[in-house]
Design a protein around this motif. Structure first.
Motif, PDB file in Angstrom:
ATOM      1  N   THR A  72       0.874  -1.169   0.000  1.00  0.00           N
ATOM      2  CA  THR A  72       0.000   0.000   0.000  1.00  0.00           C
ATOM      3  C   THR A  72       0.910   1.217   0.000  1.00  0.00           C
ATOM      4  O   THR A  72       2.126   1.090   0.126  1.00  0.00           O
ATOM      5  CB  THR A  72      -0.918   0.053   1.244  1.00  0.00           C
ATOM      6  N   ARG A  73       0.337   2.375  -0.142  1.00  0.00           N
ATOM      7  CA  ARG A  73       1.138   3.596  -0.064  1.00  0.00           C
ATOM      8  C   ARG A  73       0.399   4.599   0.803  1.00  0.00           C
ATOM      9  O   ARG A  73      -0.798   4.476   1.031  1.00  0.00           O
ATOM     10  CB  ARG A  73       1.425   4.144  -1.457  1.00  0.00           C
ATOM     11  N   ILE A  74       1.115   5.584   1.247  1.00  0.00           N
ATOM     12  CA  ILE A  74       0.518   6.644   2.046  1.00  0.00           C
ATOM     13  C   ILE A  74       0.515   7.900   1.188  1.00  0.00           C
ATOM     14  O   ILE A  74       1.536   8.269   0.609  1.00  0.00           O
ATOM     15  CB  ILE A  74       1.294   6.872   3.353  1.00  0.00           C
ATOM     16  N   SER A  75      -0.637   8.515   1.097  1.00  0.00           N
ATOM     17  CA  SER A  75      -0.781   9.719   0.298  1.00  0.00           C
ATOM     18  C   SER A  75      -1.206  10.867   1.210  1.00  0.00           C
ATOM     19  O   SER A  75      -2.057  10.689   2.089  1.00  0.00           O
ATOM     20  CB  SER A  75      -1.840   9.490  -0.787  1.00  0.00           C
ATOM     21  N   LEU A  76      -0.628  12.018   0.995  1.00  0.00           N
ATOM     22  CA  LEU A  76      -1.010  13.207   1.764  1.00  0.00           C
ATOM     23  C   LEU A  76      -2.083  13.942   0.979  1.00  0.00           C
ATOM     24  O   LEU A  76      -1.868  14.364  -0.157  1.00  0.00           O
ATOM     25  CB  LEU A  76       0.196  14.108   2.015  1.00  0.00           C
ATOM     26  N   THR A  77      -3.261  14.044   1.572  1.00  0.00           N
ATOM     27  CA  THR A  77      -4.382  14.732   0.935  1.00  0.00           C
ATOM     28  C   THR A  77      -4.741  15.964   1.762  1.00  0.00           C
ATOM     29  O   THR A  77      -4.119  16.215   2.799  1.00  0.00           O
ATOM     30  CB  THR A  77      -5.611  13.803   0.852  1.00  0.00           C
ATOM     31  N   ALA A  78      -5.740  16.684   1.331  1.00  0.00           N
ATOM     32  CA  ALA A  78      -6.202  17.860   2.081  1.00  0.00           C
ATOM     33  C   ALA A  78      -6.680  17.473   3.478  1.00  0.00           C
ATOM     34  O   ALA A  78      -6.636  18.283   4.402  1.00  0.00           O
ATOM     35  CB  ALA A  78      -7.317  18.559   1.310  1.00  0.00           C
ATOM     36  N   ASP A  79      -7.127  16.218   3.636  1.00  0.00           N
ATOM     37  CA  ASP A  79      -7.603  15.733   4.937  1.00  0.00           C
ATOM     38  C   ASP A  79      -6.491  15.135   5.784  1.00  0.00           C
ATOM     39  O   ASP A  79      -6.734  14.693   6.906  1.00  0.00           O
ATOM     40  CB  ASP A  79      -8.697  14.683   4.743  1.00  0.00           C
ATOM     41  N   GLY A  80      -5.279  15.055   5.263  1.00  0.00           N
ATOM     42  CA  GLY A  80      -4.149  14.489   5.987  1.00  0.00           C
ATOM     43  C   GLY A  80      -3.659  13.218   5.326  1.00  0.00           C
ATOM     44  O   GLY A  80      -4.141  12.824   4.268  1.00  0.00           O
ATOM     45  N   PRO A  81      -2.715  12.527   5.963  1.00  0.00           N
ATOM     46  CA  PRO A  81      -2.183  11.285   5.397  1.00  0.00           C
ATOM     47  C   PRO A  81      -3.257  10.195   5.374  1.00  0.00           C
ATOM     48  O   PRO A  81      -4.069  10.096   6.281  1.00  0.00           O
ATOM     49  CB  PRO A  81      -1.052  10.897   6.353  1.00  0.00           C
ATOM     50  N   THR A  82      -3.235   9.397   4.329  1.00  0.00           N
ATOM     51  CA  THR A  82      -4.183   8.296   4.221  1.00  0.00           C
ATOM     52  C   THR A  82      -3.522   7.118   3.513  1.00  0.00           C
ATOM     53  O   THR A  82      -2.668   7.303   2.644  1.00  0.00           O
ATOM     54  CB  THR A  82      -5.461   8.733   3.467  1.00  0.00           C
ATOM     55  N   LEU A  83      -3.907   5.914   3.925  1.00  0.00           N
ATOM     56  CA  LEU A  83      -3.444   4.700   3.253  1.00  0.00           C
ATOM     57  C   LEU A  83      -4.206   4.552   1.947  1.00  0.00           C
ATOM     58  O   LEU A  83      -5.421   4.713   1.917  1.00  0.00           O
ATOM     59  CB  LEU A  83      -3.695   3.470   4.122  1.00  0.00           C
ATOM     60  N   VAL A  84      -3.485   4.239   0.882  1.00  0.00           N
ATOM     61  CA  VAL A  84      -4.098   4.142  -0.434  1.00  0.00           C
ATOM     62  C   VAL A  84      -3.730   2.803  -1.067  1.00  0.00           C
ATOM     63  O   VAL A  84      -2.586   2.361  -0.965  1.00  0.00           O
ATOM     64  CB  VAL A  84      -3.606   5.290  -1.353  1.00  0.00           C
ATOM     65  N   ALA A  85      -4.693   2.181  -1.712  1.00  0.00           N
ATOM     66  CA  ALA A  85      -4.453   0.941  -2.454  1.00  0.00           C
ATOM     67  C   ALA A  85      -5.406   0.911  -3.630  1.00  0.00           C
ATOM     68  O   ALA A  85      -6.524   1.426  -3.549  1.00  0.00           O
ATOM     69  CB  ALA A  85      -4.687  -0.263  -1.555  1.00  0.00           C
ATOM     70  N   ASP A  86      -4.971   0.315  -4.709  1.00  0.00           N
ATOM     71  CA  ASP A  86      -5.791   0.257  -5.921  1.00  0.00           C
ATOM     72  C   ASP A  86      -6.467  -1.095  -6.112  1.00  0.00           C
ATOM     73  O   ASP A  86      -7.426  -1.205  -6.865  1.00  0.00           O
ATOM     74  CB  ASP A  86      -4.929   0.563  -7.150  1.00  0.00           C
ATOM     75  N   ASP A  87      -5.944  -2.127  -5.444  1.00  0.00           N
ATOM     76  CA  ASP A  87      -6.541  -3.449  -5.624  1.00  0.00           C
ATOM     77  C   ASP A  87      -7.261  -3.875  -4.347  1.00  0.00           C
ATOM     78  O   ASP A  87      -7.140  -3.243  -3.302  1.00  0.00           O
ATOM     79  CB  ASP A  87      -5.495  -4.480  -6.062  1.00  0.00           C
ATOM     80  N   VAL A  88      -8.028  -4.936  -4.465  1.00  0.00           N
ATOM     81  CA  VAL A  88      -8.867  -5.392  -3.348  1.00  0.00           C
ATOM     82  C   VAL A  88      -8.032  -5.728  -2.120  1.00  0.00           C
ATOM     83  O   VAL A  88      -8.312  -5.246  -1.017  1.00  0.00           O
ATOM     84  CB  VAL A  88      -9.720  -6.614  -3.758  1.00  0.00           C
ATOM     85  N   VAL A  89      -7.012  -6.557  -2.277  1.00  0.00           N
ATOM     86  CA  VAL A  89      -6.222  -6.989  -1.118  1.00  0.00           C
ATOM     87  C   VAL A  89      -5.588  -5.789  -0.414  1.00  0.00           C
ATOM     88  O   VAL A  89      -5.653  -5.671   0.810  1.00  0.00           O
ATOM     89  CB  VAL A  89      -5.167  -8.041  -1.527  1.00  0.00           C
ATOM     90  N   GLY A  90      -5.004  -4.876  -1.167  1.00  0.00           N
ATOM     91  CA  GLY A  90      -4.409  -3.684  -0.565  1.00  0.00           C
ATOM     92  C   GLY A  90      -5.435  -2.842   0.162  1.00  0.00           C
ATOM     93  O   GLY A  90      -5.201  -2.369   1.276  1.00  0.00           O
ATOM     94  N   ALA A  91      -6.611  -2.650  -0.453  1.00  0.00           N
ATOM     95  CA  ALA A  91      -7.663  -1.852   0.170  1.00  0.00           C
ATOM     96  C   ALA A  91      -8.192  -2.512   1.445  1.00  0.00           C
ATOM     97  O   ALA A  91      -8.458  -1.832   2.445  1.00  0.00           O
ATOM     98  CB  ALA A  91      -8.801  -1.625  -0.820  1.00  0.00           C
ATOM     99  N   VAL A  92      -8.322  -3.827   1.419  1.00  0.00           N
ATOM    100  CA  VAL A  92      -8.810  -4.544   2.606  1.00  0.00           C
ATOM    101  C   VAL A  92      -7.785  -4.436   3.739  1.00  0.00           C
ATOM    102  O   VAL A  92      -8.144  -4.174   4.890  1.00  0.00           O
ATOM    103  CB  VAL A  92      -9.139  -6.020   2.277  1.00  0.00           C
TER     104      VAL A  92
END
Length: 153
Positions: A72-92
């Protein structure tokens, strides 16, 4: 139920012990499930290994558990850092991580009824729910126990 918990429970219940079905065995259904969640479908073997490890981690007695590494990766958004994944396993797994951080991981449970083993999210105040459904599995198990005690007595 919280969005993270819903995603995790739905993924864990892509196998249905009572009906003997596994959504991962049908590539078309698996792709449809992933698309309905706006995610890319992992290879069935990868998804099954992740699902089995997660189910074992929350109490499925049929499964040995094990280690699964997920990207997974961590993305900095306007709401703060968030875990990001594009596939099912990563998102789960990202959803599981957020549940751990919030202290809600322990609310994920597996119904102890041998014929059920359904994953559920315990929304009870004191986190003491045992059965996926008291009306179905809980009642069935309590009746079975009563009959056994009555026969023994």
């Amino acid at each position: 139920m919280h969005t993270d918990a819903s995603l995790v429970v739905e993924f864990l219940n892509t196998v249905n012990v009572e009906e003997g079905t596994d959504l991962l065995e049908d590539p078309g259904q698996w792709r449809e499930w992933a698309a309905a969640h706006a995610l890319a479908a992992n290879q069935a073997g990868e998804a099954r290994a992740a699902r089995d490890a997660l189910r074992a981690a929350i109490g499925d007695p049929r499964l040995p558990g094990g280690r699964v590494d997920v990207g997974t990766r961590i993305s900095l958004t306007a709401d703060g850092p968030t875990l990001v994944a594009d596939d099912v396993v990563g998102a789960v797994f990202a959803a599981c991580t957020r549940l751990v951080v919030r202290g809600d991981w322990i609310r994920l449970k597996i119904c102890p009824a041998d014929t059920c083993l359904w994953a559920f999210y315990d929304e009870s105040r004191n986190r003491s729910r045992t059965w996926c459904s008291m009306r179905v599995c809980g009642n069935r198990e309590k009746a079975r126990g009563w009959r056994a005690r009555a026969a023994a007595g």
